[in-house]
Scaffold this motif. Structure first.
Motif, mmCIF file in Angstrom:
data_model
loop_
_atom_site.group_PDB
_atom_site.id
_atom_site.type_symbol
_atom_site.label_atom_id
_atom_site.label_comp_id
_atom_site.label_asym_id
_atom_site.label_seq_id
_atom_site.Cartn_x
_atom_site.Cartn_y
_atom_site.Cartn_z
ATOM 1 N N GLU A 214 0.954 -1.285 0.126
ATOM 2 C CA GLU A 214 -0.124 -0.053 0.184
ATOM 3 C C GLU A 214 0.894 1.265 -0.162
ATOM 4 O OE1 GLU A 214 -3.913 2.063 2.373
ATOM 5 O OE2 GLU A 214 -2.836 0.117 3.264
ATOM 6 N N LYS A 215 0.509 2.170 -1.011
ATOM 7 C CA LYS A 215 1.236 3.383 -1.117
ATOM 8 C C LYS A 215 0.558 4.416 -0.239
ATOM 9 C CE LYS A 215 3.022 6.892 -4.420
ATOM 10 N NZ LYS A 215 3.287 7.021 -5.988
ATOM 11 N N THR A 216 1.343 5.118 0.253
ATOM 12 C CA THR A 216 0.557 6.510 1.161
ATOM 13 C C THR A 216 1.582 7.564 0.978
ATOM 14 O OG1 THR A 216 1.503 5.715 3.168
ATOM 15 C CG2 THR A 216 -0.715 4.933 2.877
ATOM 16 N N ILE A 217 0.889 8.849 1.347
ATOM 17 C CA ILE A 217 1.757 10.097 1.158
ATOM 18 C C ILE A 217 1.845 10.519 2.614
ATOM 19 C CG2 ILE A 217 2.003 12.341 0.484
ATOM 20 C CD1 ILE A 217 2.209 10.179 -1.680
ATOM 21 N N GLN A 220 4.438 14.883 2.784
ATOM 22 C CA GLN A 220 4.593 15.253 1.238
ATOM 23 C C GLN A 220 5.786 13.965 0.544
ATOM 24 O OE1 GLN A 220 3.087 17.494 -0.490
ATOM 25 N NE2 GLN A 220 1.977 17.781 1.630
ATOM 26 N N LYS A 221 5.835 13.064 1.251
ATOM 27 C CA LYS A 221 6.640 11.793 0.895
ATOM 28 C C LYS A 221 5.802 10.636 0.664
ATOM 29 C CE LYS A 221 11.150 13.748 2.574
ATOM 30 N NZ LYS A 221 12.254 13.369 3.679
ATOM 31 N N SER A 222 6.294 10.005 -0.350
ATOM 32 C CA SER A 222 5.709 8.599 -0.713
ATOM 33 C C SER A 222 6.294 7.455 0.123
ATOM 34 C CB SER A 222 5.962 8.090 -2.126
ATOM 35 O OG SER A 222 5.223 9.258 -2.877
ATOM 36 N N LEU A 223 5.296 6.677 0.745
ATOM 37 C CA LEU A 223 5.561 5.900 1.623
ATOM 38 C C LEU A 223 4.832 4.407 1.206
ATOM 39 C CD1 LEU A 223 7.139 4.718 4.516
ATOM 40 C CD2 LEU A 223 5.144 5.298 5.566
ATOM 41 N N LEU A 224 5.737 3.269 1.140
ATOM 42 C CA LEU A 224 5.246 2.011 0.732
ATOM 43 C C LEU A 224 5.351 1.161 1.992
ATOM 44 C CD1 LEU A 224 4.153 0.437 -1.805
ATOM 45 C CD2 LEU A 224 6.546 -0.274 -2.230
ATOM 46 N N THR A 225 4.134 0.479 2.269
ATOM 47 C CA THR A 225 4.033 -0.520 3.173
ATOM 48 C C THR A 225 3.632 -1.980 2.586
ATOM 49 O OG1 THR A 225 1.916 -0.056 3.751
ATOM 50 C CG2 THR A 225 3.541 1.347 4.985
#
Length: 267
Positions: A214-217, A220-225
């Motif tokens: 899952e990709k979240t912001i 202001q930075k993209s975070l992939l969990t």
């Protein structure tokens, strides 16, 4: 007549003296040493010619052996290349290539290599209106993934490659074909580790383990969990992949997909 014989004799002596002078210039001032070195060079030259004759005979014998063994290898490649083409065509149709054209083409090499005298090329076409062309030139990423899966289906296991990663293997697929692709990957997983990146619930449901990305912001930075999901949580993720995570019908369908996969594997 005696004068003519003397002239001939003197000319011969001058020629020999000229030869000796040339030897002294080449090999040194001492005449005896020069003659010794010249004799050594002569022996080396004679031996070199004998060695060249031996090497030429050895080369011709090796070339004949290469031609014989290369011809036998070519015959085997033609025979098994045809069998591979038939088996791959069957497997690829099962994986959704309804109009697939798969060929193994052999041609002569300019020079032989360790693998033989043949230039082996795989030709491929996925569309009825396209002529087969070099696989490396025409196959997309998703098509290459399914081609690899088909190859292991034909081989019968993935033991030669203990870890397989399939990316975009579900491109353009859906329904029963997607489920078949997923089930085939699960079967390969019995003899090795198979990782598949998929957007289709039909494929994801076939995995023995499912990891949800899952990709979240955040700031202001993209975070992939990445999280392993199972049970009702997995059903919810599969329902989301089917289109509606809150839908009871989608969750029921997700549960059925997992159950069907488990039943097929148990057979």
């Amino acid at each position: 007549k005696c004068g003519e014989l003397i002239k001939i004799f003197m000319k011969s002596i001058e020629e020999q003296l000229g030869l000796l002078r040339n030897l002294r210039r080449k090999y040194g001032a001492d005449l005896a040493e020069a003659l010794q070195k010249a004799e050594l060079d002569y022996r080396l030259l004679t031996q070199g010619r004998s060695e060249l004759t031996r090497l030429d005979a050895e080369f011709k014998a090796t070339a004949r052996k290469l031609q014989t063994q290369g011809g036998s290898l070519s015959e085997l490649r033609i025979k098994h290349g045809q069998r591979l083409a038939i088996a791959m065509t069957k497997a690829l149709k099962e994986l959704g290539f309804a109009y697939v054209n798969f060929k193994v083409q052999l041609g002569p090499r300019e020079l032989p290599v360790l693998s033989g005298c043949d230039l082996v090329q795989v030709l491929f076409s996925a569309n009825p209106d396209s002529k087969p062309a070099l696989l490396t030139d025409v196959a997309s990423g998703g098509e290459l993934s399914r081609l690899l899966l088909a190859l292991y289906m034909v081989a019968g296991s993935s033991q030669a490659m203990p870890v397989l990663i399939f990316d975009e293997i579900d491109t353009g697929l859906g329904g029963q074909t997607a489920a078949t692709v997923g089930q085939r990957m699960r079967q390969l997983g019995e003899s090795g580790q198979v990782l598949a990146i998929t957007h289709l619930a039909q494929v994801a449901a076939c995995g023995q383990q499912q990891i949800h990305l899952e990709k979240t912001i955040v700031k202001q930075k993209s975070l992939l969990t990445a999280a392993s999901v199972a049970g009702t949580q997995r059903e919810q993720v599969l329902a989301q992949m089917l289109g509606d995570a809150s839908s009871t019908e989608a969750k029921r369908h997700a549960r059925q997909l997992v159950q069907k996969s488990e039943k097929r594997s148990a057979r």
